[in-house]
Every structure is written in C-alpha cells, then in structure tokens.
Motif scaffolding. Sequence first.
Motif, PDB file in Angstrom:
ATOM      1  N   GLY A  81     -52.015  21.975   0.246  1.00 15.42           N
ATOM      2  CA  GLY A  81     -50.915  22.905   0.037  1.00 15.42           C
ATOM      3  C   GLY A  81     -50.699  23.200  -1.439  1.00 15.42           C
ATOM      4  N   GLN A 101     -46.169  19.001  -7.007  1.00 17.90           N
ATOM      5  CA  GLN A 101     -47.502  19.523  -6.704  1.00 17.90           C
ATOM      6  C   GLN A 101     -48.428  19.390  -7.915  1.00 17.90           C
ATOM      7  N   LYS A 133     -45.984  29.008  -9.203  1.00 20.98           N
ATOM      8  CA  LYS A 133     -45.024  28.586  -8.190  1.00 20.98           C
ATOM      9  C   LYS A 133     -45.172  27.118  -7.822  1.00 20.98           C
ATOM     10  N   LYS A 134     -46.101  26.420  -8.455  1.00 23.63           N
ATOM     11  CA  LYS A 134     -46.296  24.996  -8.157  1.00 23.63           C
ATOM     12  C   LYS A 134     -45.079  24.195  -8.613  1.00 23.63           C
ATOM     13  N   THR A 184     -51.124  26.865  -3.605  1.00 21.61           N
ATOM     14  CA  THR A 184     -49.886  27.418  -4.150  1.00 21.61           C
ATOM     15  C   THR A 184     -50.184  28.065  -5.498  1.00 21.61           C
TER      16      THR A 184
END
Length: 229
Positions: free
Chosen positions: A64, A77, A72-73, A68
């Motif tokens: 995921g 993340q 926008k991480k 991304t």
Amino acid sequence: MTTLLHIDASVRAAKNDNPSHDSISKNIAKCFIESVTQHQDIDEYIYRDVGVNPPPFITQDWIGAVFTPENKKTAEQKQLLALSDTLIAEIAAADIIVISSPMYNYGMPAQLKAWFDQVVRINKTFDFDLSRGDFPLQPLLSCKTLVVITSTGEFGFEQGGIREHMSHLVPHLRTLSKYLGVTTIHEIASEYQEFADQRHRQSLVKAYTKAQALALQLSSSNMVSVGCV
C-alpha cells in the motif's frame, strides 16, 4: 570510482567451529572480493549478509505504501519503506554486484527472495507503461555487472546439464537481474557438496580458480560493462 555491493545469502557463517558447516558460497565470494582488492582499489564496499540478517518480508501495508503517491505518503508509510529505499540506493550506487547463494530446495533462500522483494520496486528500479503492449515493465537502472556465486549439493544444474530442469536458483537470478540494472552476468558454481567426493573437491578448486581469474579480468576492464560509460 568503483562501488562494489556484496550480498551473501547463506544462513551459515563463513567460518564455524565445525569446518564442515562453513558456507561454501560465502567463502568463494570472500576469495573473489579479496582478489579484486589485490588488483584494484574499491572506492566503496557495501556488504549485506541477508542470510544472517534478512530483511523483513513485504506486507499488505508495505505494498500500500509503495503504490501511494510520494506527496501523499504518511510518515508511517515512509518509515515502512525506509529500508527498501536504503537497499535500492545501494544498488543504484553499485558498479558491480556480487550475490553468493546456496541452493535451498532447488531455489534461492527465502532470505534472498525477501531482499529482492524489497528492491524490485515500481518507479524505483522499474516503471510500468501499458503503451509498451505485452511487456509494460522496463528497468530504470543499467550498466551494472553481476557476479553470481552458487553452491549446490547435487550437480548438473547448468544449461544442458542433467538437472537443468530442476534449477530454480540461477535462472531466477538471471530473470531478476535486469531489474538491478545488470548488463553483464558472470557465474561461478560449486557442486557435489552432498557427495563429498573427489568431484566436489575438484569443483571447489575450479570455483576458487575462476573467482580469482574473474577478479583479475574485471579489474583489468575496470569493471565496466560493454556498451556502458
């Protein structure tokens, strides 16, 4: 400037209290590295023993994070991908990559596969474009030389060998190597370990001799792949 990335995948140490448990692949790789340094200065040597210190397996959250967009991480993340980023940076910096691995159950150790899963990553080591038709994946790195050093208990896994159809180690490494940016591959193999006979001893001598000769060859050519500058 020459950067050498060395990946060992055996779960065994190079040296043990019981010498019969010494890792053959690690010791041949060590011989190769030492031979290289005798003929050429290495500006940077990067070492990873993924057999003893394996990277974690990828997870759903890891995938995921990969998909991304960068802007926008989340912080979590980015942290999840931090090791992958470091491992990829090591590959990107390398001129020559040495991977030593035993054959486990006719394939690569899970630890080495975990390393590959961390580094074969979209928009980092390859991109994806459906306009290319049935072959949308394209490597982003190039001009690297790979030295594959393997050890097997049986024999005849080479192309045309009696166990070629059972070999899922070197063919897998060849397939994945393009996503490391590999242009040229050299292979060194030790066989017959489980037989522990004269054939094994001869195979070991041949492997060490080839490691030393290849080190001289690559040093003489400054480790640059054909067609690369």
